[in-house]
Write an enzyme that holds these catalytic residues in place. Structure first.
Site, PDB file in Angstrom:
ATOM      1  N   HIS A 244       0.783  -1.037  -0.127  1.00  0.00           N
ATOM      2  CA  HIS A 244       0.023   0.067   0.186  1.00  0.00           C
ATOM      3  C   HIS A 244       0.724   1.224   0.043  1.00  0.00           C
ATOM      4  O   HIS A 244       1.895   1.238   0.617  1.00  0.00           O
ATOM      5  CB  HIS A 244      -1.215   0.188   1.233  1.00  0.00           C
ATOM      6  CG  HIS A 244      -2.091   0.944   1.095  1.00  0.00           C
ATOM      7  ND1 HIS A 244      -2.026   2.084   1.492  1.00  0.00           N
ATOM      8  CD2 HIS A 244      -3.252   0.750   0.540  1.00  0.00           C
ATOM      9  CE1 HIS A 244      -3.108   3.028   1.168  1.00  0.00           C
ATOM     10  NE2 HIS A 244      -3.994   1.833   0.734  1.00  0.00           N
ATOM     11  N   GLU A 303      -7.708  -5.373  -0.239  1.00  0.00           N
ATOM     12  CA  GLU A 303      -8.326  -6.335  -1.467  1.00  0.00           C
ATOM     13  C   GLU A 303      -8.423  -7.773  -1.401  1.00  0.00           C
ATOM     14  O   GLU A 303      -9.035  -8.395  -2.005  1.00  0.00           O
ATOM     15  CB  GLU A 303      -7.470  -6.030  -2.768  1.00  0.00           C
ATOM     16  CG  GLU A 303      -7.183  -4.599  -3.310  1.00  0.00           C
ATOM     17  CD  GLU A 303      -8.331  -3.774  -4.036  1.00  0.00           C
ATOM     18  OE1 GLU A 303      -8.413  -4.259  -5.166  1.00  0.00           O
ATOM     19  OE2 GLU A 303      -8.912  -2.894  -3.297  1.00  0.00           O
TER      20      GLU A 303
END
Ligand code: COA
Length: 361
Positions: A244, A303
């Site tokens: 991220h 996700e």
């Protein structure tokens, strides 16, 4: 110049705060884990939109249900489009048919659009007729009811509601920034939403959900995970569902969605072998990423578990990014209203590195 605008602060917001070091997400004063599983998507919308619309009712359940009914009339006219286009593009085409104003009615129609167009597109592509929304249902339950052939049970509806709440807003991510750039020109909410939809589509943003399942399918069984993952990394490919830009620890949304998946598992609605495979792959991937990039924390992101959650709820992976959009639209609208109220056009500079004209001798 800051490549990727990393560490550049480009907006003040009261909407959400992402603390990448502590692994904490605040949505308008509330920690994420106080909202997921406790507040409905409609309640979180009311929280985010408070102060941005003069006539905002406290309870958005019925106004949003009415908006779903209005969008369904558009969907009925656009059936051939939804049957032909990829799901995401069909949702975008339906949204483009809606008004481009800045009032609450437009905001509700835009929020309803993906929730209605997406199940209709899935059904049409499977050769079935779309199912109309039902006024008495909440947003998540109605999405499942429009998707399936029978009314959804409470456990799957609660799981989808948890997903919608969890990903509704997340600081100045790429799609939200796109929405704010457009809003700063004083274009309407639909223009902002369409720009944001374009940004969300890419695999570095909302498009990694489907590839997470592709990865699990390619691995097949837990004993093959280590070799498969090493091969991906050795060939310079990224593992979907990890890493991220902001979080340097585990993404807090991964945890609340893992918990939502576990609640669904307990209700008996989940293929537990698939969840076990995912957990084993996660552990192998985290260890491999640690070896591969010892200086960078590459942890599980938002996700990974939702991919399994959405698959369990009966959505095909081709629709996953559109479901993400069905949630994030609420955040985009709040950010667009906040940016427009700020009144300053967003217009950064670029650094010219091209050829310069020759000066005549
Ligand atoms: N798998 C393997 N390597 C990864 C990786 C992953 N999932 N994520 C990052 N890296 C590597 C990068 O290749 C980079 O290596 P390099 O310096 O040798 O080029 C290094 O780690 C640092 O990357 P970072 O700067 O943290 O990534 P970013 O901020 O540019 O990108 C993402 C963030 C999310 C785009 C990236 O982690 C990624 O592509 N993840 C996979 C897709 C995904 O899950 N997307 C959903 C995001 S919520």
């Amino acid at each position: 110049m800051s490549n990727g605008l990393e560490d550049v602060v480009a907006a003040e917001t009261i909407l959400s705060d992402v603390d990448g070091l502590a692994g904490r997400l605040i949505i308008r004063g509330q920690p994420l884990d106080a909202l997921t599983g406790y507040a409905s998507y409609e309640q979180v919308l009311a929280l985010l939109w408070d102060g941005f619309f003069a006539d905002l009712p406290e309870d958005l359940t019925t106004p949003l249900a009415n908006a779903r009914a209005a969008v369904y009339r558009v969907v009925e006219r656009e059936q051939s489009l939804l049957a032909e286009l990829p799901v995401y593009d069909g949702v975008r085409a339906v949204m483009a048919r809606l008004p481009d104003d800045t009032d609450l009615e437009t905001a509700l129609l835009l929020t309803a659009a993906p929730a209605v167009a997406l199940p209709a597109a899935i059904r049409l592509q499977a050769g079935k007729r779309p199912r109309a929304p039902q006024l008495g249902l909440g947003h998540a339950a109605d999405m499942l009811s429009m998707l399936g052939d029978v009314a959804a049970d409470p456990a799957p509806a609660a799981a989808l509601d948890s997903y919608l709440v969890t990903v509704v807003d997340h600081g100045l991510n790429a799609s939200t920034f796109a929405a704010r750039v457009v809003a700063s020109t004083l274009a309407g909410l639909n223009s902002s939403a369409l720009a944001a939809l374009g940004a969300l589509k890419g695999p570095r943003h909302g498009g990694a959900l489907g590839p997470v399942l592709d990865m699990l399918d390619a691995i097949g069984t837990a004993d093959k995970a280590a070799a498969w993952i090493e091969n991906e990394l050795a060939n310079g490919r990224r593992l979907m569902g990890f890493g991220h830009r902001i979080y340097r620890v585990r993404d807090p949304r991964a945890d609340v969605l893992k918990a939502a998946l576990e609640r669904l598992t307990r209700s008996g609605a989940v293929d537990t072998t698939r969840v076990e495979l995912a957990q084993q792959v996660e552990a192998v991937a985290l260890a491999a990423l640690k070896r591969h990039k010892p200086d960078r924390v590459l942890a599980t992101n938002v996700e990974f578990y939702p991919a399994l959650l959405l698959e369990t709820l009966g959505f095909p992976r081709s629709a996953f990014t559109a479901i993400f959009a069905a949630s994030r639209i609420g955040g985009w609208i709040a950010h667009a209203r906040e940016e427009a109220a700020n009144g300053r056009l967003i217009r950064p500079k670029s650094l010219y590195v091209g050829p310069v004209p020759r000066v005549a001798a």
